[in-house]
Design a protein around this motif. Structure first.
Motif, PDB file in Angstrom:
ATOM      1  N   TYR B   7     -28.395  -7.729 -17.872  1.00 27.97           N
ATOM      2  CA  TYR B   7     -28.430  -8.799 -18.772  1.00 27.97           C
ATOM      3  C   TYR B   7     -29.405  -8.239 -20.015  1.00 27.97           C
ATOM      4  N   GLU B   8     -30.638  -7.908 -19.736  1.00 27.55           N
ATOM      5  CA  GLU B   8     -31.522  -7.825 -20.750  1.00 27.55           C
ATOM      6  C   GLU B   8     -31.018  -6.577 -21.656  1.00 27.55           C
ATOM      7  N   ILE B   9     -30.393  -5.617 -21.189  1.00 26.95           N
ATOM      8  CA  ILE B   9     -30.310  -4.437 -21.865  1.00 26.95           C
ATOM      9  C   ILE B   9     -28.964  -4.715 -22.694  1.00 26.95           C
ATOM     10  N   LEU B  10     -28.202  -5.389 -22.062  1.00 23.34           N
ATOM     11  CA  LEU B  10     -26.663  -5.656 -23.107  1.00 23.34           C
ATOM     12  C   LEU B  10     -27.005  -6.743 -23.916  1.00 23.34           C
ATOM     13  N   LYS B  11     -27.804  -7.533 -23.668  1.00 23.26           N
ATOM     14  CA  LYS B  11     -27.872  -8.641 -24.600  1.00 23.26           C
ATOM     15  C   LYS B  11     -28.962  -8.004 -25.923  1.00 23.26           C
ATOM     16  N   LYS B  17     -24.561  -6.538 -32.555  1.00 23.28           N
ATOM     17  CA  LYS B  17     -23.027  -6.307 -33.338  1.00 23.28           C
ATOM     18  C   LYS B  17     -22.321  -7.745 -33.210  1.00 23.28           C
ATOM     19  N   GLY B  18     -22.929  -8.769 -32.869  1.00 21.55           N
ATOM     20  CA  GLY B  18     -22.296  -9.996 -33.214  1.00 21.55           C
ATOM     21  C   GLY B  18     -21.469 -10.439 -31.911  1.00 21.55           C
ATOM     22  N   PHE B  19     -21.766  -9.785 -30.821  1.00 16.17           N
ATOM     23  CA  PHE B  19     -21.441 -10.414 -29.370  1.00 16.17           C
ATOM     24  C   PHE B  19     -22.367 -10.808 -28.748  1.00 16.17           C
ATOM     25  N   TYR B  20     -22.290 -12.094 -28.231  1.00 14.33           N
ATOM     26  CA  TYR B  20     -23.291 -13.127 -27.766  1.00 14.33           C
ATOM     27  C   TYR B  20     -22.752 -13.212 -26.070  1.00 14.33           C
ATOM     28  N   PHE B  21     -23.711 -13.416 -25.188  1.00 17.54           N
ATOM     29  CA  PHE B  21     -23.130 -13.667 -23.827  1.00 17.54           C
ATOM     30  C   PHE B  21     -22.979 -15.239 -23.949  1.00 17.54           C
ATOM     31  N   ASN B  22     -21.974 -15.522 -22.966  1.00 15.05           N
ATOM     32  CA  ASN B  22     -21.611 -17.023 -22.928  1.00 15.05           C
ATOM     33  C   ASN B  22     -22.998 -17.682 -22.628  1.00 15.05           C
ATOM     34  N   GLN B  23     -22.934 -18.893 -23.243  1.00 11.44           N
ATOM     35  CA  GLN B  23     -24.258 -19.541 -22.761  1.00 11.44           C
ATOM     36  C   GLN B  23     -24.215 -20.151 -21.303  1.00 11.44           C
ATOM     37  N   ASP B  24     -22.921 -19.991 -20.539  1.00 15.06           N
ATOM     38  CA  ASP B  24     -22.927 -20.373 -19.213  1.00 15.06           C
ATOM     39  C   ASP B  24     -23.478 -19.168 -18.451  1.00 15.06           C
ATOM     40  N   LYS B  25     -24.758 -19.100 -18.232  1.00 18.63           N
ATOM     41  CA  LYS B  25     -25.635 -18.118 -17.580  1.00 18.63           C
ATOM     42  C   LYS B  25     -24.913 -17.758 -16.149  1.00 18.63           C
ATOM     43  N   TYR B  68     -10.659  -4.475 -26.159  1.00 19.29           N
ATOM     44  CA  TYR B  68      -9.914  -5.874 -26.393  1.00 19.29           C
ATOM     45  C   TYR B  68     -10.970  -6.932 -26.802  1.00 19.29           C
ATOM     46  N   ARG B  69     -12.061  -6.461 -26.378  1.00 18.34           N
ATOM     47  CA  ARG B  69     -13.257  -7.707 -27.014  1.00 18.34           C
ATOM     48  C   ARG B  69     -13.218  -8.082 -28.337  1.00 18.34           C
ATOM     49  N   GLU B  70     -13.303  -6.947 -29.161  1.00 20.50           N
ATOM     50  CA  GLU B  70     -13.233  -7.100 -30.668  1.00 20.50           C
ATOM     51  C   GLU B  70     -12.217  -7.897 -31.219  1.00 20.50           C
ATOM     52  N   PRO B  71     -10.857  -7.598 -31.195  1.00 17.84           N
ATOM     53  CA  PRO B  71      -9.782  -8.741 -31.586  1.00 17.84           C
ATOM     54  C   PRO B  71      -9.906  -9.905 -30.648  1.00 17.84           C
ATOM     55  N   ASP B  72     -10.181 -10.047 -29.500  1.00 14.96           N
ATOM     56  CA  ASP B  72     -10.275 -11.064 -28.633  1.00 14.96           C
ATOM     57  C   ASP B  72     -11.397 -12.158 -29.301  1.00 14.96           C
ATOM     58  N   VAL B  73     -12.485 -11.517 -29.669  1.00 17.34           N
ATOM     59  CA  VAL B  73     -13.613 -12.559 -29.886  1.00 17.34           C
ATOM     60  C   VAL B  73     -13.275 -12.816 -31.602  1.00 17.34           C
ATOM     61  N   ALA B  74     -12.495 -11.994 -32.076  1.00 20.83           N
ATOM     62  CA  ALA B  74     -12.201 -12.526 -33.585  1.00 20.83           C
ATOM     63  C   ALA B  74     -11.290 -13.513 -33.684  1.00 20.83           C
ATOM     64  N   GLU B  75     -10.162 -13.537 -32.474  1.00 16.63           N
ATOM     65  CA  GLU B  75      -9.061 -14.473 -32.578  1.00 16.63           C
ATOM     66  C   GLU B  75      -9.486 -15.708 -31.802  1.00 16.63           C
ATOM     67  N   TYR B  76     -10.172 -15.630 -30.849  1.00 15.20           N
ATOM     68  CA  TYR B  76     -10.459 -16.764 -29.876  1.00 15.20           C
ATOM     69  C   TYR B  76     -11.803 -17.143 -29.617  1.00 15.20           C
ATOM     70  N   GLY B  77     -12.644 -16.150 -30.118  1.00 13.51           N
ATOM     71  CA  GLY B  77     -13.850 -16.517 -30.089  1.00 13.51           C
ATOM     72  C   GLY B  77     -14.725 -15.920 -28.690  1.00 13.51           C
ATOM     73  N   LEU B  83     -17.156 -13.504 -21.132  1.00 12.58           N
ATOM     74  CA  LEU B  83     -18.429 -12.869 -20.984  1.00 12.58           C
ATOM     75  C   LEU B  83     -19.093 -12.805 -22.507  1.00 12.58           C
ATOM     76  N   TYR B  84     -18.328 -12.175 -23.140  1.00 13.73           N
ATOM     77  CA  TYR B  84     -18.985 -12.022 -24.652  1.00 13.73           C
ATOM     78  C   TYR B  84     -18.102 -13.223 -25.520  1.00 13.73           C
ATOM     79  N   VAL B  85     -18.974 -13.740 -26.365  1.00 17.44           N
ATOM     80  CA  VAL B  85     -18.171 -14.807 -27.270  1.00 17.44           C
ATOM     81  C   VAL B  85     -19.032 -14.742 -28.413  1.00 17.44           C
TER      82      VAL B  85
END
Lengths: 85, 111
Positions: B7-11, B17-25, B68-77, B83-85
């Motif tokens: 968690y700490e490493i990825l965070k 880069k603008g990708f945050y962990f979902n706040q639902d830990k 697919y994370r980048e287009p998904d976060v761009a389109e759907y948040g 996991l990443y939002v």
């Protein structure tokens, strides 16, 4: 009263699959569950053929409730298929 | 490596880069445990919400963070797994929708 047999095709690591199973548990729905990622290769291939026929989208979870197939964790669709109010 | 360390490493690596962990830990920790499970199984951290083929070349697109994370976060948040939002998604500024699977159909199951 649960009107039909329910089967969940799931991945043990998947959050949407977990949500689906928790929802069914909360609703007191009995269901069979297959965790595809835990199967040996031969069994996995057989079950994947089965899922492909049921859900051409080939994604998880795939829930079969009677003659209905619900793809993904869709509470409203599950409720409707299972007659849950 | 345990879930807290991952968690700490990825965070640290992903937030700039603008990708945050979902706040639902708890959900995030479950998904990260899934990544560690897949690392043990396959040798790489395949997406926990997709069926890996145990072939790193085939699964290159779904090694987390998936392509697919980048287009998904761009389109759907949010990414497919939630996991990443984006920051806006965590702030409730984007209505949460069920993110559709973007992986091409022919890649999803390898029989």
């Amino acid at each position: 009263m649960q009107p039909c047999h329910v089967k969940v095709y799931s991945l043990s690591t998947c959050s949407h699959c977990k949500d689906t199973k928790e929802f069914l548990n909360q609703c007191g729905v009995d269901y069979d569950c297959v965790e595809i990622d835990k199967l040996d290769p031969e069994k996995r291939r057989k079950i994947l053929e089965e899922i492909k026929r049921l859900n051409p989208q080939c994604s998880f979870p795939t829930v079969v409730a009677g003659d209905q197939v619900i793809v993904g964790f869709k509470q409203d669709e599950l409720k409707e298929a299972l007659g849950i109010k | 490596m345990n879930v807290e360390q991952l968690y700490e490493i990825l965070k640290k690596a992903q937030e700039p880069k603008g990708f945050y962990f979902n706040q639902d830990k708890p959900r995030v920790f479950d998904l990260l445990q899934g990544l560690l499970t897949n690392k043990d199984r396959y040798g790489y951290m395949a997406c926990p919400c997709r069926l890996a083929a145990a072939d790193p070349d085939w699964d290159r697109d779904i090694i987390c963070p998936c392509v697919y994370r980048e287009p998904d976060v761009a389109e759907y948040g949010s990414c497919y797994c939630n996991l990443y939002v984006s920051r806006a998604w965590n702030a409730g500024e984007i209505p949460p929708v069920y993110v559709p699977e973007r992986r091409p159909l022919e890649k999803r199951f390898r029989l």
